[in-house]
Enzyme design. Structure first.
Site, mmCIF file in Angstrom:
data_model
loop_
_atom_site.group_PDB
_atom_site.id
_atom_site.type_symbol
_atom_site.label_atom_id
_atom_site.label_comp_id
_atom_site.label_asym_id
_atom_site.label_seq_id
_atom_site.Cartn_x
_atom_site.Cartn_y
_atom_site.Cartn_z
ATOM 1 N N THR A 28 -4.859 7.232 -9.799
ATOM 2 C CA THR A 28 -5.522 8.355 -10.467
ATOM 3 C C THR A 28 -4.932 8.617 -11.851
ATOM 4 O O THR A 28 -5.646 9.024 -12.767
ATOM 5 C CB THR A 28 -5.348 9.627 -9.591
ATOM 6 O OG1 THR A 28 -5.980 9.380 -8.351
ATOM 7 C CG2 THR A 28 -5.949 10.849 -10.228
ATOM 8 N N ASP A 71 -6.777 0.958 -7.428
ATOM 9 C CA ASP A 71 -6.511 2.106 -6.560
ATOM 10 C C ASP A 71 -5.416 1.617 -5.608
ATOM 11 O O ASP A 71 -5.499 0.497 -5.087
ATOM 12 C CB ASP A 71 -7.785 2.456 -5.786
ATOM 13 C CG ASP A 71 -7.608 3.680 -4.909
ATOM 14 O OD1 ASP A 71 -8.322 4.665 -5.138
ATOM 15 O OD2 ASP A 71 -6.767 3.648 -3.975
ATOM 16 N N SER A 72 -4.398 2.429 -5.368
ATOM 17 C CA SER A 72 -3.258 1.905 -4.613
ATOM 18 C C SER A 72 -3.592 1.631 -3.148
ATOM 19 O O SER A 72 -2.796 1.013 -2.444
ATOM 20 C CB SER A 72 -2.048 2.827 -4.736
ATOM 21 O OG SER A 72 -2.187 3.959 -3.928
ATOM 22 N N SER A 73 -4.759 2.047 -2.680
ATOM 23 C CA SER A 73 -5.162 1.650 -1.320
ATOM 24 C C SER A 73 -5.353 0.137 -1.263
ATOM 25 O O SER A 73 -5.344 -0.454 -0.189
ATOM 26 C CB SER A 73 -6.473 2.329 -0.925
ATOM 27 O OG SER A 73 -6.317 3.711 -1.016
ATOM 28 N N THR A 103 -0.879 7.331 -5.833
ATOM 29 C CA THR A 103 0.009 8.045 -4.908
ATOM 30 C C THR A 103 -0.181 7.627 -3.445
ATOM 31 O O THR A 103 0.745 7.764 -2.646
ATOM 32 C CB THR A 103 -0.202 9.572 -5.015
ATOM 33 O OG1 THR A 103 -1.569 9.864 -4.743
ATOM 34 C CG2 THR A 103 0.179 10.096 -6.384
ATOM 35 N N ASP A 104 -1.376 7.119 -3.109
ATOM 36 C CA ASP A 104 -1.673 6.887 -1.688
ATOM 37 C C ASP A 104 -0.655 5.979 -0.997
ATOM 38 O O ASP A 104 -0.248 6.246 0.133
ATOM 39 C CB ASP A 104 -3.076 6.289 -1.518
ATOM 40 C CG ASP A 104 -4.175 7.316 -1.797
ATOM 41 O OD1 ASP A 104 -3.856 8.510 -1.910
ATOM 42 O OD2 ASP A 104 -5.348 6.912 -1.896
HETATM 43 N N1 ASP Z 1 -6.454 6.830 -4.507
HETATM 44 C C1 ASP Z 1 -5.489 7.000 -5.561
HETATM 45 C C2 ASP Z 1 -4.481 5.885 -5.463
HETATM 46 O O1 ASP Z 1 -3.602 5.931 -4.661
HETATM 47 C C3 ASP Z 1 -4.846 8.329 -5.454
HETATM 48 C C4 ASP Z 1 -3.823 8.642 -6.523
HETATM 49 O O2 ASP Z 1 -3.457 7.856 -7.346
HETATM 50 O O3 ASP Z 1 -3.336 9.792 -6.507
HETATM 51 O O4 ASP Z 1 -4.587 4.931 -6.201
#
Ligand code: ASP
Length: 354
Positions: A28, A71-73, A103-104
Site C-alpha cells: 500500500t 502486493d505482499s500477499s 504490511t500483510d
Molecule cells: N495488501 C497490502 C500488502 O500487504 C497491504 C499493505 O501494504 O498494507 O501489500
C-alpha cells in the site's frame, strides 16, 4: 525478477551523513492514483516529489525497486532470496538498509530475513503504510523518514540497531517477534512477547537493554535454501481426525507447526496422540506454538501439554507462528531435518526466550 536502481543524494551539495539502501517491494505504501483515479504502484524514481523532506536527512540513498511492485500477499521465497541477495551484495557499501514492504506478510519476510542474514551487524528496517503515500493523511511519510533515521543511527562508531526490525506507527519492533494485528488503524504491528526496541516521539528513545548486542566483527553469511514442504495445523474444539491425518499424510512432509491452546495444550484424544506420535516416528518435526500472542509454551504445565512432550513434540517457547514457519523452512533447507530438529528450539536471532 527485474530491478530498477535509483540513486538519490539528499545531501548535495553537502557531504552525506550516511549511506542507506532502500529495497522497494510494493504494498500500500507506494500506491498512487492514475489519471482515471485507480490505485496503481508508483514509480520509486519520483519519491522526492512525494516526500521532499527526504532532502533534510542528508543521506546518500540508493534504492532498488522491484520493476513490478507487488502486493505482499504475493510474496514468495524467490522474493526473500532476492531481498537477501541485494542486502548481502550491497552490505559493505551501506551503513543501513530499509525494506519497503506491504504490511500483510511483512512479519513473515522480516522473520525470514532475520534467519537468512547470519552474522548481521547493521540495521535492516522494514516499514510500509496503511494508507498510500499519495493520500494526505498517509502514514507512509513518517514511517519512511523515521525508518531511514533509525537505519542511519550510529553511536560511538557502531550502529545502534544491528538486527532485522519493523518500524511502524512510532514503534521499532524486533522483526521476528512481530505480528500484523490491525488492518484498519495505523498501529498495524505488535510484538506481544518482546518489548519495543525504540519509541519515536520528539526524540527516538532506544531501549538499549533489549536491543540485540552482536559481535560487530562477525562476517555476514547469506542463508537462502528453503524447504517448503511444511504445514500449519491450528487446533480448534471439534477438529476432525481426518483433517489431521490428511495433513500428516502429505508425501515427504518435513515439519508441522501445531498451533495449540494457551501454554501449549491440546485435547487428550487418543487418535490425535497416535497421529502425532506416528508422524514424529517417521521423522517429521512437530513444533508446538501457542495460539496466544502473549506468553509461552510450557509443555509440562498441564497434563494436556505434557502428553505432547512425552511423544516428542518440540516446544516452540514464545515464538510467533511467522518466526516458527520461516525458521523451520530455512533450517531444514540449509541443514536437513536432523540438524533442524536440534536448532529449532535455540534462539538464533533473538526470536525466542529460552
Ligand atoms: N495488501 C497490502 C500488502 O500487504 C497491504 C499493505 O501494504 O498494507 O501489500
Amino acid at each position: 525478477m527485474n530491478l530498477k536502481k535509483v540513486s538519490i543524494n539528499t545531501a548535495l551539495p553537502g557531504k552525506p551523513r550516511a549511506r542507506v539502501l532502500i529495497v522497494y517491494t510494493g504494498g500500500t505504501f507506494g500506491m498512487t492514483y492514475d489519471k482515471a483515479g485507480a490505485l496503481i504502484p508508483f514509480d520509486f524514481t519520483y519519491i522526492l516529489d512525494q516526500l521532499p523532506t527526504l532532502k533534510n536527512l542528508a543521506l546518500e540513498i540508493t534504492a532498488f525497486s522491484f520493476e513490478n511492485p507487488i502486493d505482499s500477499s504475493n510474496i514468495s521465497i524467490d522474493h526473500w532470496q532476492l531481498i537477501g541477495k541485494i542486502i548481502f551484495d550491497q552490505y559493505d557499501h551501506h551503513d543501513g538498509f530499509v525494506v519497503l514492504h506491504g504490511t500483510d506478510t511483512m512479519a513473515y519476510t522480516a522473520s525470514a530475513l532475520s534467519f537468512m542474514l547470519e552474522g548481521l551487524n547493521k540495521p535492516v528496517i522494514f516499514t510500509g503504510a496503511q494508507l498510500p503515500i499519495s493520500e494526505p493523511r498517509s502514514d507512509a511519510r513518517e514511517n519512511l523518514i523515521t525508518a531511514l533515521d533509525i537505519a542511519s543511527a550510529y553511536k560511538d562508531g557502531f550502529p545502534i540497531i544491528s538486527e532485522v526490525c519493523i518500524y511502524f506507527d512510532y514503534e521499532l519492533l524486533r522483526g521476528n517477534r512481530s505480528k500484523k494485528v490491525e488492518s484498519m488503524q495505523f498501529d498495524a504491528f505488535d510484538s506481544g512477547n518482546y518489548p519495543p526496541l525504540a519509541k519515536a516521539g520528539v526524540k527516538i528513545n532506544y531501549n538499549y537493554a533489549v536491543i540485540r548486542q552482536v559481535n560487530q566483527f562477525t562476517n555476514l553469511v547469506l542463508r537462502s535454501s528453503f524447504e517448503t514442504n511444511i504445514a500449519i495445523l491450528k487446533l480448534f474444539p471439534g477438529i476432525d481426525r481426518y483433517v489431521v491425518s490428511a495433513l500428516l499424510a502429505i508425501q515427504d512432509l518435513k515439519a508441522i507447526v501445531i498451533e495449540t491452546y494457551g501454554s501449549g495444550n491440546a485435547p487428550t484424544l487418543p487418535w490425535l496422540q497416535e497421529s502425532l506420535r506416528d508422524a514424529i516416528e517417521l521423522g517429521i518435526i512437530v513444533l508446538n506454538i501457542s495460539q496466544c500472542s502473549g506468553g509461552r509454551v510450557m509443555q509440562g504445565r498441564y497434563a494436556t501439554g505434557r502428553q505432547l512432550q512425552e511423544i516428542g513434540v518440540i516446544s516452540g517457547a514464545d515464538m510467533t507462528t511467522e518466526a516458527a514457519v520461516t525458521k523451520l523452512m530455512l533450517l531444514i533447507g540449509e541443514h536437513g531435518t536432523e540438524k533442524a530438529r536440534d536448532l529449532i528450539g535455540l534462539s538464533l536471532a533473538g526470536e525466542l526466550t529460552p
